[in-house]
Every structure is written in C-alpha cells, then in structure tokens.
Enzyme design. Structure first.
Site, PDB file in Angstrom:
ATOM      1  N   GLU A 266      57.418  32.939 -86.076  1.00 55.32           N
ATOM      2  CA  GLU A 266      56.738  31.634 -85.971  1.00 55.32           C
ATOM      3  C   GLU A 266      57.656  30.582 -85.373  1.00 55.32           C
ATOM      4  OE1 GLU A 266      53.635  31.207 -86.369  1.00 55.32           O
ATOM      5  OE2 GLU A 266      52.922  32.731 -87.764  1.00 55.32           O
ATOM      6  N   ARG A 270      56.637  28.867 -81.855  1.00 49.56           N
ATOM      7  CA  ARG A 270      56.238  27.446 -81.921  1.00 49.56           C
ATOM      8  C   ARG A 270      57.389  26.524 -81.539  1.00 49.56           C
ATOM      9  NH1 ARG A 270      51.724  26.991 -86.710  1.00 49.56           N
ATOM     10  NH2 ARG A 270      51.514  29.201 -87.083  1.00 49.56           N
ATOM     11  N   ASP A 399      48.749  42.131 -82.375  1.00 50.51           N
ATOM     12  CA  ASP A 399      48.281  41.366 -81.200  1.00 50.51           C
ATOM     13  C   ASP A 399      49.287  40.977 -80.116  1.00 50.51           C
ATOM     14  OD1 ASP A 399      49.378  39.579 -83.037  1.00 50.51           O
ATOM     15  OD2 ASP A 399      47.583  38.352 -83.285  1.00 50.51           O
ATOM     16  N   GLU A 533      41.932  31.469 -80.473  1.00 46.37           N
ATOM     17  CA  GLU A 533      41.836  32.694 -79.652  1.00 46.37           C
ATOM     18  C   GLU A 533      40.558  32.803 -78.826  1.00 46.37           C
ATOM     19  OE1 GLU A 533      42.764  32.657 -82.866  1.00 46.37           O
ATOM     20  OE2 GLU A 533      44.902  33.062 -82.612  1.00 46.37           O
ATOM     21  N   THR A 619      52.573  33.009 -76.613  1.00 48.69           N
ATOM     22  CA  THR A 619      51.427  33.279 -77.494  1.00 48.69           C
ATOM     23  C   THR A 619      50.989  32.033 -78.278  1.00 48.69           C
ATOM     24  OG1 THR A 619      50.518  34.875 -79.059  1.00 48.69           O
ATOM     25  CG2 THR A 619      52.742  34.064 -79.516  1.00 48.69           C
TER      26      THR A 619
HETATM   27  C1  DMJ Z   1      49.134  31.185 -83.259  1.00 44.98           C
HETATM   28  O1  DMJ Z   1      50.234  30.730 -83.953  1.00 44.98           O
HETATM   29  C2  DMJ Z   1      49.540  32.184 -82.217  1.00 44.98           C
HETATM   30  O2  DMJ Z   1      48.532  32.286 -81.301  1.00 44.98           O
HETATM   31  C3  DMJ Z   1      49.842  33.524 -82.780  1.00 44.98           C
HETATM   32  O3  DMJ Z   1      50.105  34.474 -81.790  1.00 44.98           O
HETATM   33  C4  DMJ Z   1      48.728  34.029 -83.641  1.00 44.98           C
HETATM   34  N1  DMJ Z   1      47.956  33.070 -84.278  1.00 44.98           N
HETATM   35  C5  DMJ Z   1      48.131  31.691 -84.242  1.00 44.98           C
HETATM   36  C6  DMJ Z   1      46.829  30.942 -84.084  1.00 44.98           C
HETATM   37  O4  DMJ Z   1      45.732  31.543 -84.600  1.00 44.98           O
END
Ligand code: DMJ
Length: 645
Positions: A266, A270, A399, A533, A619
């Site tokens: 995370e 982020r 994912d 998503e 992501t």
């Molecule tokens: C986000 O923090 C990112 O997209 C991550 O890859 C998966 N999910 C959350 C949002 O749903």
C-alpha cells in the site's frame, strides 16, 4: 639556567610562583612549568564547579538566579520591592509574574516529559530480540546516511527526464462533456476541502464524524495518505492552490522515521507512486527526495530467506512480518508482485540499481516455480519459497501482479519482452481456467479455490476489463481484437453488477449461481467503498473504442456516487447497495481521490491528457512516464538496465 619556554615575548622574566619550600634548584624551571599547569588546572576545576553548581543546585535557587538575570536584562520596569528585606532580590508582580511562572512550569514539564520518554525508549529497547536490535541499528545507520545526504542538500543524480507529453489540457470540445468534467472537478474539490478542514495530516477522513481516520495498512502514524494520493489528480484538474497546499504539508511534515508498521504494497502504490507522479508532473525535487527516503525504509522488508518481501515492515526498526490471516505465514502475490513499476523508476531516478535488483529477483524466482495449470497461486511463503494454498484470483490477492507484468512491458517502451511473455502466458491460463460465460451470457472471471472454480467475481477483478484492452496491442498471434472484445465483455458484466442494485453502485463481490447473475448474495459482500475498478475499465475502453456507452456508464456511476455517497463532510462508502436507504460507512478512502475521481475526469477529457503511449498508470492510478531504457546508462551507477534475456 633558564629555558626558552620561560622567557615571555616581552623579554621580562615571570617571577616564579612560590608554592612551597624551594627544593632541588636544578629542577626549578621544570617546577615553574608544573606550577603553571596546576594553576590552570585549578582554574578549570573552578569553572567546571561553577557550571556543575548551576545544574545541580536545587530548582529554587536556580530560578532565583534566573529571575535576577531576567530582571536585569529583560524586565526593567518591575518593582524592586519597597521594604524588601534583600534589595538584591527583585520581585515580579502581577500578570508578568504569573506568565513567568507559567513559562517556568512549562519548561520543567517538558524536561520531565523528555526524561520519561527517553526512559521508556530505553526500556523498550531492552525488551527487543537481538535480531530486532540489529535491524534497528541498521535502519538508524541508513537514516543517518540519508539525513546527511539531505543536510548536504546533495541532489540526486541528474537523469534525462522522459518526454512529458500531455500533463495538462484535455479540454473537451463538446459542451455537455465539458460540464460533466467540471462536475467531477467540483466533486474532487468537495472531497479535498473537507479532508483539508477535518482530516488534514491524517491518512483519511471520516466525513460524517468529521475527523481523521487511519486504516491499519498505514500503521499508527499520521502520514497524510490522502494528500499524497490526491496530488496528481489535483494537478491534472488544474487545482494548483490545493496542490501547493499539499506540497507544503509534505515538505514540512511528511516524515518516515516513525515507529510504525505499514503495508509495503500500500505504501508503495499510494505513497511512492503518488510522490513519483507528483514529481514528474510538477518537476518539484522534494517529491523525488521523499519517494527515495521512503523506498529506503521499505528495503528491510526484503531481508527474508528468499528475497520475497514481507507484507509489513516497521519503518523505524525495519522488522518485517506477514499478515496473520495469509496462508501459513505467506506473502501475497498481488503485494510482492506490485512493486515493479515504482522500483524501476526509483533506480532510474537515483542511479542506484538496488531497487531494480530487488524486483528482478522476485521475477526470476517466480519464473523458476511450478505453476499448477499455468496459474500463479496467491500465496508464497517467503521463508521456504513454496506456494501456500492453491488459490488463484484476478481479483483481490492476485490482481495487480498481472497488471504489473503488462505495465512493465509498456513502461519499458515495449522492450521488456520477458514481462510481456509472463503476462501472455498468465492470461492464457486465466482465460482457459477462470473465465466463463454465465447462462445469461455474461462473461465473468471466477476464482480458483481448492481444485474447483468458484463462480464469484470481485469488484476488484473488474479492473481486468481495462487490462485486457490495454494489453490487446502486442498480444501473441495477433489476438488484439479478441482481447479488446474480452475487455468489453468484462466491462459489460461489471456494469450489470452496478445496474442490478438499488443504488446503481456495484457490490464488493457478486455471484453467478443458477438464477443469480452479477448479484451479491451474502450481506457481507453488499458494500461499496468508493472503489475505482469499474470506472477504470470504462475509461480504458473509452480510450480504445470511443464507444459513447462508456461515458454514459461512467456518468451513471458519477451520479450515483453524488446522490448516495456525498455527505456534507465529504464522500462516504455505503454498506448495502441493494437498500434504497443507504447506510454510510463513514470513510472517505484515499483511492477515491487518487483513482475514482481521476478516472472519471479522464473519461470526460480529450485523449491528449495523459496519452497512453507516453504514460503508464500504476495500480493506484498514478501516471508514470514511459522510460526509453534500451540503452540507458544510469548516471551514478554507470550500469546498463538489462531487460533482455
Ligand atoms: C487501490 O488501492 C488499488 O487499485 C489496488 O490495486 C487495489 N484496490 C484499491 C482500490 O479499490
């Protein structure tokens, strides 16, 4: 006999000090020398004594002296005290005296608190294992090195900044689309302004309680996750005052030397992703420096027997561990497999190959492993290097590992053929074993669990529609049309999962079981937490097809968010999308500003804003520029990136 040492410059002779009966006249000169030293010694002992006395005298006597000093120098107007017994003692009356006492009290409390804190820290150290202490020492060393670097204000090695195309603009020609885009910008303002007012510096906002909030993924510190995550969205929306406000907070407050256990994944997607994107968009060096500082703090997480990182790391001690719930102490595929993009950029920007090596090591290790049915299980034990449970998912836990294989190839200007091959192989296995069509004709991605396919798809897996579309170009045996079609089918299914609810917002996961199609069955799966998503997939499909249905679906979602998630203090998730009277969860997720609103804004922008042949989105929707690495020599390290096998 005289010695030159006793002759002063003036030529006048210093009379010898008489410290006792003269003895041994032939040693007279030597004695005089010693006498001088003794005198000096006495003098310095006296000075030391005076200092010591000041510090060891009881509090009250110290303060008297302090008062006198203040009286003489700072408070000329005070009354010396008529009839005071000792005219040397000055009295301070009235509010001045009170203020003065308060100040003294405050100082005393501070000293006391500092002592107690130091004592606590010492006690805590004694409780730790040798391993922990060693890791702590190493982290402290790294910290000192890092701080020295910053103090010296040594800039990171200069590298050619990639061609930054389309960092602003995208103004739509169509009035209706322009208005929609403006509306999304207004939603961003509402989310940001409320966070600014009620949650500033906290990781996230509780928009109903109107206070800060922090999930455990960010540890126990206030690291301003929403600020870092939102920066690039603010930038592309032209909210420059807000961007600057965030930048100032980061400059003054963002500190990673905290005793806090964070999620490596995370924090990478982020914070490092957000800081890097902010750096590329604005050119402000501070973002790059902060990203590198943080990355150094994450490195101890890779100190495992296999080099597969722990899920969590303590930023101060460097001690790592895995989530208690993850199969027998395993690390998670989507976590250790979602570092590549950011780490390659870190190596590129610093000239330090350590980041590149860490992620390439993970890749090499995965390549050597057996894959049941060609699928990657979600769990891998970092001690033994063996898979945990054989669960495979394109949703949660799996994912973004697949996403980063494709994006590693795109980010390398399509030269990382190894990544593309791994992506193609994985997607073929997924299509063969996990992707099915329901009776009602909806294409969905199921989950492989304990030898059978669970016909359940998570909201998270909806990102795959966009991924298939993005990977269509360059696919094996020229199956571009097929993958674009597959992406469109997933988008349709995910839209159905929204459309079949009361709020027109999608549930966390939905089933395909008999008569039930694209609908959540269990109460615990009916929530919507402002996830991006589905909108992300609409945007990719829009870019590749310009089919107006994607803008229409995106607008439906935006209206539903506005209607059911907007509250006076920001935006909140809802607990049940099938209930027409929503109950809020009172959390404004940082990814709502980083991703959901960014993808919506891009959906109603022209393709010239962040064009996909120049930018690759991590992501968390942080755009990073394509690197032309084929023959890059990293300054500093003077080593070539080598993608080719
Ligand atoms: C986000 O923090 C990112 O997209 C991550 O890859 C998966 N999910 C959350 C949002 O749903």
């Amino acid at each position: 006999m005289t010695t030159p040492a006793l002759l002063p410059l003036s030529g006048r002779r210093i009379p010898p000090l008489n410290l006792g009966p003269p003895s041994f006249p032939h040693h007279r000169a030597t004695l005089r020398l010693s006498e001088k030293f003794i005198l000096l010694l006495i003098l310095s002992a006296f000075i030391t004594l005076c200092f010591g006395a000041f510090f060891f005298l009881p509090d009250s006597s110290k303060h008297k002296r302090f008062d006198l000093g203040l009286e003489d120098v700072l408070i000329p107007h005070v009354d010396a005290g008529k009839g005071a017994k000792n005219p040397g003692v000055f009295l301070i009356h009235g509010p001045d005296e009170h203020r003065h006492r308060e100040e003294e009290e405050r100082l005393r409390n501070k000293i006391r608190a500092d002592h107690e804190k130091a004592l606590e820290e010492a006690k805590e150290k004694l409780r730790k294992s040798r391993e922990e202490i060693r890791a702590e020492i190493q982290t402290e060393k790294n910290k000192v090195v890092q701080e020295m670097k910053i103090k010296e204000n040594k800039p990171l090695p200069p590298v050619p900044i990639p061609n930054l195309v389309g960092i602003s603009g995208g103004d739509p020609e169509d009035n209706d689309i322009r208005e929609k885009r403006e509306k999304i910008k207004e939603m961003m303002k509402h989310a940001w302004d409320n966070y600014r007012t009620y949650g500033w510096g906290h990781n996230e906002l509780r928009p109903i309680a109107r206070k800060g909030h922090s999930p455990n993924i960010f540890g126990s510190s206030q690291m301003g996750a929403t600020i870092v995550d939102a920066l690039d969205t603010l930038y592309i929306m032209g909210l420059h005052a807000e961007f600057l406000d965030g930048q100032r907070w980061i400059e003054d407050n963002l500190d990673f030397s905290v005793n806090s256990e964070v999620s490596v994944f995370e924090v990478n997607i982020r914070f490092i992703g957000g800081l890097l994107a902010a750096y590329y968009l604005s050119g402000e060096e501070i973002f790059k420096i902060k990203a590198v500082q943080l990355a150094e703090k994450l490195l101890p997480a890779f100190n495992t027997p296999t080099g597969i990182p722990w899920a969590m790391v303590n930023l101060k001690s460097g001690v790592g561990r895995n989530w208690g719930w993850a199969s027998a102490g395993s690390s998670i595929l989507a976590e250790f497999g979602t570092l590549h993009m950011e780490f390659i950029h870190l190596s590129y920007l610093t000239g330090d190959l350590i980041y590149y090596k860490k992620v390439m090591h993970i890749r090499k290790l995965l390549q050597k492993m057996d894959r049941p049915n060609g699928l990657y299980p979600n769990y891998l034990n970092p001690r033994t290097g063996r898979w945990g449970q054989y669960h495979t998912s394109v949703g949660g836990l799996g994912d973004s590992f697949y996403e980063y294989l494709l994006k590693a190839w795109l980010m390398s200007d399509k030269t990382d053929h190894e990544a593309r091959k791994m992506y193609d192989d994985a997607i073929e296995a997924i299509e063969k074993h996990l992707i099915k069509k329901s009776r009602g004709g909806l294409v969905f991605i199921g989950e492989w669990k304990n030898g059978h396919l669970e016909k359940k798809m998570g909201h998270l897996a909806c990102f795959a529609g966009g991924m298939f579309a993005l990977g269509a170009d360059g696919s094996r045996t020229d199956k571009a049309g097929h993958y674009l079609e597959l992406g469109a089918e997933i988008a349709r299914t995910c839209h159905e999962s929204y459309d079949r609810t009361a709020l027109k917002l999608g549930p966390e996961s939905f089933k395909f079981d008999g008569a039930v199609e694209a609908v959540a069955v269990r109460q615990a799966e009916k929530y919507y937490i402002l996830r991006p998503e589905v909108i992300e997939t609409y945007w990719y499909l829009w870019r590749f097809t310009h089919d107006p249905r994607y803008r229409q679906w995106g607008w439906e979602a935006a209206l539903a968010i506005e209607k059911y998630c907007r509250v006076t203090g920001g935006f909140s998730g809802v607990k049940d999308v099938y209930s027409s009277t929503p109950t809020h969860d009172d959390v404004q997720q940082s990814f709502f500003l980083a991703e959901t609103l960014k993808y919506l804004y891009l959906l109603f922008s022209g393709d010239d804003l962040l064009p996909l042949d120049h930018w690759v989105f991590n992501t968390e929707a942080h755009p990073l520029p394509v690197l032309h690495l084929a023959n890059t020599t990293l300054s500093g390290a003077r080593v070539h990136f080598c993608y080719h096998v």
